[in-house]
Structures are given as C-alpha cells and as structure tokens.
Scaffold this motif. Sequence first.
Motif, mmCIF file in Angstrom:
data_model
loop_
_atom_site.group_PDB
_atom_site.id
_atom_site.type_symbol
_atom_site.label_atom_id
_atom_site.label_comp_id
_atom_site.label_asym_id
_atom_site.label_seq_id
_atom_site.Cartn_x
_atom_site.Cartn_y
_atom_site.Cartn_z
ATOM 1 N N ASP A 157 0.827 -1.203 0.000
ATOM 2 C CA ASP A 157 0.000 0.000 0.000
ATOM 3 C C ASP A 157 0.866 1.260 0.000
ATOM 4 O OD1 ASP A 157 0.893 0.404 2.591
ATOM 5 O OD2 ASP A 157 -1.015 -0.062 3.554
ATOM 6 N N GLU A 158 0.234 2.403 0.037
ATOM 7 C CA GLU A 158 0.952 3.682 -0.093
ATOM 8 C C GLU A 158 1.930 3.888 1.052
ATOM 9 O OE1 GLU A 158 -0.055 8.476 -0.587
ATOM 10 O OE2 GLU A 158 -1.664 6.991 -0.408
ATOM 11 N N ARG A 159 1.560 3.468 2.248
ATOM 12 C CA ARG A 159 2.435 3.667 3.398
ATOM 13 C C ARG A 159 3.615 2.710 3.351
ATOM 14 N NH1 ARG A 159 -0.115 2.171 7.997
ATOM 15 N NH2 ARG A 159 1.363 3.365 9.255
ATOM 16 N N CYS A 160 3.402 1.533 2.799
ATOM 17 C CA CYS A 160 4.486 0.543 2.708
ATOM 18 C C CYS A 160 5.457 0.903 1.590
ATOM 19 C CB CYS A 160 3.893 -0.841 2.483
ATOM 20 S SG CYS A 160 5.096 -2.119 2.070
ATOM 21 N N GLY A 161 4.934 1.089 0.386
ATOM 22 C CA GLY A 161 5.766 1.510 -0.729
ATOM 23 C C GLY A 161 6.401 0.396 -1.535
ATOM 24 N N VAL A 162 6.227 -0.859 -1.136
ATOM 25 C CA VAL A 162 6.808 -1.969 -1.903
ATOM 26 C C VAL A 162 6.028 -2.156 -3.199
ATOM 27 C CG1 VAL A 162 7.185 -4.464 -1.945
ATOM 28 C CG2 VAL A 162 7.731 -3.156 0.100
ATOM 29 N N ASP A 163 6.740 -2.279 -4.315
ATOM 30 C CA ASP A 163 6.122 -2.469 -5.620
ATOM 31 C C ASP A 163 5.849 -3.954 -5.834
ATOM 32 O OD1 ASP A 163 5.226 -2.377 -8.210
ATOM 33 O OD2 ASP A 163 7.170 -1.861 -9.099
ATOM 34 N N LEU A 164 4.590 -4.350 -5.696
ATOM 35 C CA LEU A 164 4.243 -5.758 -5.839
ATOM 36 C C LEU A 164 4.226 -6.211 -7.291
ATOM 37 C CD1 LEU A 164 1.445 -6.202 -3.145
ATOM 38 C CD2 LEU A 164 3.884 -6.751 -2.996
ATOM 39 N N ASP A 165 4.378 -5.281 -8.227
ATOM 40 C CA ASP A 165 4.504 -5.664 -9.635
ATOM 41 C C ASP A 165 5.927 -6.102 -9.968
ATOM 42 O OD1 ASP A 165 1.847 -5.144 -10.229
ATOM 43 O OD2 ASP A 165 2.236 -3.023 -10.640
ATOM 44 N N ARG A 253 7.661 -8.125 10.532
ATOM 45 C CA ARG A 253 8.814 -7.894 11.401
ATOM 46 C C ARG A 253 9.820 -6.982 10.714
ATOM 47 N NH1 ARG A 253 12.157 -11.715 12.828
ATOM 48 N NH2 ARG A 253 11.843 -12.938 10.930
ATOM 49 N N PHE A 254 10.554 -6.208 11.521
ATOM 50 C CA PHE A 254 11.541 -5.285 10.984
ATOM 51 C C PHE A 254 12.629 -6.028 10.219
ATOM 52 C CE2 PHE A 254 15.481 -2.844 11.272
ATOM 53 C CZ PHE A 254 15.076 -1.619 10.753
ATOM 54 N N ALA A 255 13.085 -7.164 10.765
ATOM 55 C CA ALA A 255 14.149 -7.915 10.107
ATOM 56 C C ALA A 255 13.714 -8.391 8.723
ATOM 57 C CB ALA A 255 14.556 -9.105 10.970
ATOM 58 N N THR A 256 12.458 -8.808 8.595
ATOM 59 C CA THR A 256 11.947 -9.240 7.293
ATOM 60 C C THR A 256 11.844 -8.066 6.334
ATOM 61 O OG1 THR A 256 10.683 -11.018 8.341
ATOM 62 C CG2 THR A 256 10.015 -10.361 6.131
ATOM 63 N N CYS A 257 11.370 -6.943 6.822
ATOM 64 C CA CYS A 257 11.237 -5.747 5.986
ATOM 65 C C CYS A 257 12.593 -5.336 5.418
ATOM 66 C CB CYS A 257 10.635 -4.621 6.819
ATOM 67 S SG CYS A 257 10.283 -3.105 5.893
ATOM 68 N N LYS A 258 13.630 -5.472 6.221
ATOM 69 C CA LYS A 258 14.966 -5.061 5.793
ATOM 70 C C LYS A 258 15.604 -6.084 4.867
ATOM 71 C CE LYS A 258 19.464 -3.642 7.673
ATOM 72 N NZ LYS A 258 20.237 -3.396 8.919
ATOM 73 N N ALA A 259 15.543 -7.376 5.240
ATOM 74 C CA ALA A 259 16.258 -8.398 4.479
ATOM 75 C C ALA A 259 15.516 -8.826 3.212
ATOM 76 C CB ALA A 259 16.490 -9.614 5.374
ATOM 77 N N LYS A 260 14.207 -8.917 3.287
ATOM 78 C CA LYS A 260 13.434 -9.445 2.160
ATOM 79 C C LYS A 260 13.047 -8.369 1.162
ATOM 80 C CE LYS A 260 9.418 -12.432 1.242
ATOM 81 N NZ LYS A 260 8.362 -13.265 1.884
ATOM 82 N N ASN A 263 13.184 -2.472 2.588
ATOM 83 C CA ASN A 263 12.214 -1.396 2.748
ATOM 84 C C ASN A 263 12.169 -0.896 4.190
ATOM 85 O OD1 ASN A 263 10.122 0.226 1.508
ATOM 86 N ND2 ASN A 263 8.639 -0.952 2.705
ATOM 87 N N HIS A 264 13.279 -1.086 4.929
ATOM 88 C CA HIS A 264 13.277 -0.771 6.347
ATOM 89 C C HIS A 264 13.047 0.706 6.642
ATOM 90 C CE1 HIS A 264 17.330 -0.740 4.676
ATOM 91 N NE2 HIS A 264 17.654 0.185 5.573
#
Length: 296
Positions: A157-165, A253-260, A263-264
């Motif tokens: 979503d807009e707050r997350c910012g990850v491009d799922l495409d 989790r923060f660790a997942t957001c950063k490593a995967k 997007n931390h």
Amino acid sequence: MSDIPETLAAHLAREVTSLSHCWRVTRRDGTVSGFTDHDRPLTVAGTSFEPQSGFTASEARETLGLAADTVEIEGAISAATITADDIAAGRWDGATVETLLVNWRAPDQAGTIRTQTVGRITRADNRFVAELDGPEAALDRIGGRWFRRACDAELGDERCGVDLDDPAFSADGTVAALVSADTIRVDGLDAFPSGWFAEGRLTATSGASTGATVRVLSHRVSGEGTDLVLWRDDAGLPVPGDGFTVVAGCDKRFATCKAKFANHLNFRGFPHLPGNDAAYGYATEGQVFDGAPLVP
C-alpha cells in the motif's frame, strides 16, 4: 433515514395496504441484484426484484443515539443469483443493501427506508443469513494507528511503498494437483525459495473461482514439488489447471522488511517498543549497555 414519497405516504394512511419489501444489493464489483419478499417479480426504478430466493427479514428497529442497530435477512442459496461459491469467496461481503418499501399494486410508489452494508454471512442447510450493519457500526471499529513492534501497513500500500509488480515479489502459476483439503501443488514458482509466499495472497485468474483471493498460510518446496497451504474459510480450492497470481508474504517484522524487501526506511512499526518484561527487568552483571540498537 427513511425517504417516503407523498404517494406512498398516502397509501400507508389507508386502512388496507398492499406492501412488500424489496432489497437492492450493490456488490463492491458493481453488480446490482434485486430481491423481494413478494410472490411476484417487481420492477422499481429500473431495477428488477425477483422473488425466487425466498427472502425474509428479521424485526428491524432504529434507536436514538449512537448504538449500532442490525437487521438480518434470510434466503435460499440459488444457482442463478446467490451461489455458495460466491459467498465463500467473499463477493457479497461489504455489499450495499437498500431496503425499499413498495406498494406492489403500484410499484412506482416506493421509498427507501434504510441503507446498510453486509457485515457477516452465515450458511446452513443451503440457506444463508446476512447481517446488515447500519452506519453506526463504523463507530465500533478501531481507527488510527496501532503502536506495536510489528508493522501496521499492508504490504504494497501507499504507506508501505513496496512495488508488488516487481517480478521478485509476485509470480503467475498454475495449479498442478490437490494435495489435501487445504494444500495445492503448483507450477511456475520454482525460482522462489521455500517460505517466500507465506502470509501472501493468491488470486485466481482462471477457472470457476476467477477473482477470488485467499491468504497463503505456508509455502513449501520439496523434492516432490512446490506446495501452497491456503486459508480456506469454507471456500473450495482452485482445481488443477486453474491459473493464479500470488504475491510475496510479509510477517510484519523489521528484520523481514529489511532483508526481504529492503524497505526498512518505510517500516511502520516500533521495533524498539519495550514489552511487559521491561517493567520487571533490572540491570545485572554481564549485561551490555552500549546504546546499540536492539533490532539489527
């Protein structure tokens, strides 16, 4: 708020009336359906209201104040209009329901007595019961942000910012076989490691369940193939040959957001938030107090 025209009000003032209820249901995908508790089809304001589903309604009441009033409507599951698969897939969830009071002898004499949304649907014995929530029900929902260690944004979503495409976070596949009551074996995901799509979403792109979205509980890769465990919620699984699109999962989790996702910087949780154990903790010999981050 009721909207009763003068012609219908005059009819209501008579000693003998010819009244029926009609329900105009607008799903979130724009599909409009009409149902009535009268024994014949009625056309009101360009919408056809059909009686074959056997709709009946519970007692309705409106109270002063901010208390949420609910109404239940019951009907038969019909292959032509309301199917078990559509209910299980959530296609009727959140639909807008307008309740009309109609003079069935003169259908142009009709008024809207309430507008509600479908909150919960239960099924039993080839029948369904839909609970209709009024506008006050929104006051019972928790708004605002959650202050917790996990992220409170929705992946993509807009707050997350990850491009799922991004091809790294989404893929197209085909169901190869049904492994168990909640597990499918799929083709097309060989490039992704085990667990990549756990907590993600799978959307059917072909077959009888086209458009239905389910949550992926587990993503397993073994010598036998790639398996996805789905959250069924009484819905049938895609069958072999059906196509789908699946997006990567996030455990917040923060660790997942950063490593995967790398997007931390957009992480929407509070990973350093102390837990209950902090209130009972105390300094002991051997602990390190160097100001380093608690979460890498």
